[in-house]
Every structure is written in structure tokens, then in C-alpha cells.
Motif scaffolding. Structure first.
Motif, PDB file in Angstrom:
ATOM      1  N   ALA A  27      40.185  28.582  23.499  1.00 42.73           N
ATOM      2  CA  ALA A  27      40.125  28.745  24.954  1.00 42.73           C
ATOM      3  C   ALA A  27      39.262  27.640  25.548  1.00 42.73           C
ATOM      4  O   ALA A  27      38.292  27.193  24.937  1.00 42.73           O
ATOM      5  N   ASP A  28      39.630  27.216  26.765  1.00 42.20           N
ATOM      6  CA  ASP A  28      38.816  26.214  27.448  1.00 42.20           C
ATOM      7  C   ASP A  28      37.721  26.911  28.259  1.00 42.20           C
ATOM      8  O   ASP A  28      37.579  28.132  28.194  1.00 42.20           O
ATOM      9  N   ARG A  29      36.970  26.149  29.023  1.00 33.28           N
ATOM     10  CA  ARG A  29      35.853  26.708  29.799  1.00 33.28           C
ATOM     11  C   ARG A  29      36.290  27.718  30.841  1.00 33.28           C
ATOM     12  O   ARG A  29      35.537  28.599  31.220  1.00 33.28           O
ATOM     13  N   ARG A  30      37.528  27.586  31.315  1.00 35.98           N
ATOM     14  CA  ARG A  30      38.043  28.523  32.315  1.00 35.98           C
ATOM     15  C   ARG A  30      38.577  29.807  31.691  1.00 35.98           C
ATOM     16  O   ARG A  30      38.951  30.727  32.386  1.00 35.98           O
ATOM     17  N   GLY A  31      38.647  29.836  30.358  1.00 37.67           N
ATOM     18  CA  GLY A  31      39.173  31.004  29.668  1.00 37.67           C
ATOM     19  C   GLY A  31      40.666  30.932  29.422  1.00 37.67           C
ATOM     20  O   GLY A  31      41.273  31.903  28.989  1.00 37.67           O
ATOM     21  N   CYS A  32      41.261  29.782  29.695  1.00 36.66           N
ATOM     22  CA  CYS A  32      42.689  29.586  29.444  1.00 36.66           C
ATOM     23  C   CYS A  32      42.901  29.291  27.962  1.00 36.66           C
ATOM     24  O   CYS A  32      42.248  28.408  27.402  1.00 36.66           O
ATOM     25  N   HIS A  33      43.801  30.024  27.344  1.00 30.45           N
ATOM     26  CA  HIS A  33      44.061  29.839  25.918  1.00 30.45           C
ATOM     27  C   HIS A  33      45.100  28.751  25.695  1.00 30.45           C
ATOM     28  O   HIS A  33      45.997  28.558  26.510  1.00 30.45           O
ATOM     29  N   PHE A  34      44.974  28.077  24.568  1.00 25.08           N
ATOM     30  CA  PHE A  34      45.912  27.028  24.202  1.00 25.08           C
ATOM     31  C   PHE A  34      45.997  26.948  22.682  1.00 25.08           C
ATOM     32  O   PHE A  34      45.108  27.423  21.976  1.00 25.08           O
ATOM     33  N   LEU A  35      47.099  26.368  22.211  1.00 27.69           N
ATOM     34  CA  LEU A  35      47.265  26.164  20.772  1.00 27.69           C
ATOM     35  C   LEU A  35      46.415  24.984  20.332  1.00 27.69           C
ATOM     36  O   LEU A  35      46.378  23.952  20.998  1.00 27.69           O
ATOM     37  N   THR A  36      45.778  25.133  19.213  1.00 27.39           N
ATOM     38  CA  THR A  36      45.070  24.012  18.616  1.00 27.39           C
ATOM     39  C   THR A  36      46.102  23.170  17.858  1.00 27.39           C
ATOM     40  O   THR A  36      47.271  23.564  17.742  1.00 27.39           O
ATOM     41  N   GLU A  37      45.684  22.051  17.344  1.00 24.04           N
ATOM     42  CA  GLU A  37      46.586  21.236  16.528  1.00 24.04           C
ATOM     43  C   GLU A  37      47.070  22.057  15.331  1.00 24.04           C
ATOM     44  O   GLU A  37      48.241  22.003  14.959  1.00 24.04           O
ATOM     45  N   GLN A  38      46.187  22.831  14.753  1.00 25.93           N
ATOM     46  CA  GLN A  38      46.550  23.688  13.635  1.00 25.93           C
ATOM     47  C   GLN A  38      47.584  24.732  14.081  1.00 25.93           C
ATOM     48  O   GLN A  38      48.518  25.043  13.338  1.00 25.93           O
ATOM     49  N   GLY A  39      47.447  25.253  15.280  1.00 25.04           N
ATOM     50  CA  GLY A  39      48.412  26.212  15.822  1.00 25.04           C
ATOM     51  C   GLY A  39      49.776  25.586  16.017  1.00 25.04           C
ATOM     52  O   GLY A  39      50.807  26.197  15.708  1.00 25.04           O
ATOM     53  N   ARG A  40      49.808  24.352  16.519  1.00 19.56           N
ATOM     54  CA  ARG A  40      51.091  23.653  16.692  1.00 19.56           C
ATOM     55  C   ARG A  40      51.759  23.412  15.342  1.00 19.56           C
ATOM     56  O   ARG A  40      52.965  23.572  15.208  1.00 19.56           O
ATOM     57  N   GLN A  41      50.956  23.054  14.366  1.00 17.68           N
ATOM     58  CA  GLN A  41      51.513  22.827  13.025  1.00 17.68           C
ATOM     59  C   GLN A  41      52.075  24.123  12.444  1.00 17.68           C
ATOM     60  O   GLN A  41      53.113  24.120  11.797  1.00 17.68           O
ATOM     61  N   ARG A  42      51.384  25.243  12.721  1.00 16.09           N
ATOM     62  CA  ARG A  42      51.849  26.544  12.210  1.00 16.09           C
ATOM     63  C   ARG A  42      53.179  26.921  12.849  1.00 16.09           C
ATOM     64  O   ARG A  42      54.085  27.421  12.174  1.00 16.09           O
TER      65      ARG A  42
END
Length: 65
Positions: free
Chosen positions: A45-60
């Protein structure tokens, strides 16, 4: 190489939704993110609390269901 952990349907659909929302700002209705996705480094999550995929998540996601 990304460790291919088992994901239930909800976790898998969450990853796909985050992948699709990659270029969009924080959703009006935030997704429910399981601790398992966060603790395995697939989602952050970023500072605003918005979630995103990490590089590891994209690879998964690329590994498939």
C-alpha cells in the motif's frame, strides 16, 4: 523465481483486479486485501492507503492460477 503459493479464489481475483487497476488511481470502493497477500509480498500500500501489486505480485500473476 517467485514462489508459487496457493491462492484461494478470492485472493486470486484480488490479484487480477489489482493488475487491471494498475494505471488507475485508488478505487472508490477499495478491495479487501488479505494479510496473506501482504505478508507474502504480493501486495503493498502507498501512503494514501491505495493497494498495488508489487513486482513479485505481477510475477505471480504471470505464473497463472
Amino acid at each position: 523465481m517467485v514462489k508459487k503459493i496457493r491462492l484461494n479464489d478470492q485472493q486470486w481475483h484480488t490479484l487480477l483486479a489489482l493488475m487491471e487497476a494498475h494505471a488507475k488511481p485508488c478505487a472508490a470502493e477499495p478491495l479487501v486485501i488479505s494479510e496473506r497477500l501482504k505478508s507474502n509480498g504480493l501486495v503493498a500500500a502507498d501512503r494514501r492507503g491505495c493497494h498495488f501489486l508489487t513486482e513479485q505480485g505481477r510475477q505471480r500473476v504471470k505464473l497463472g492460477r
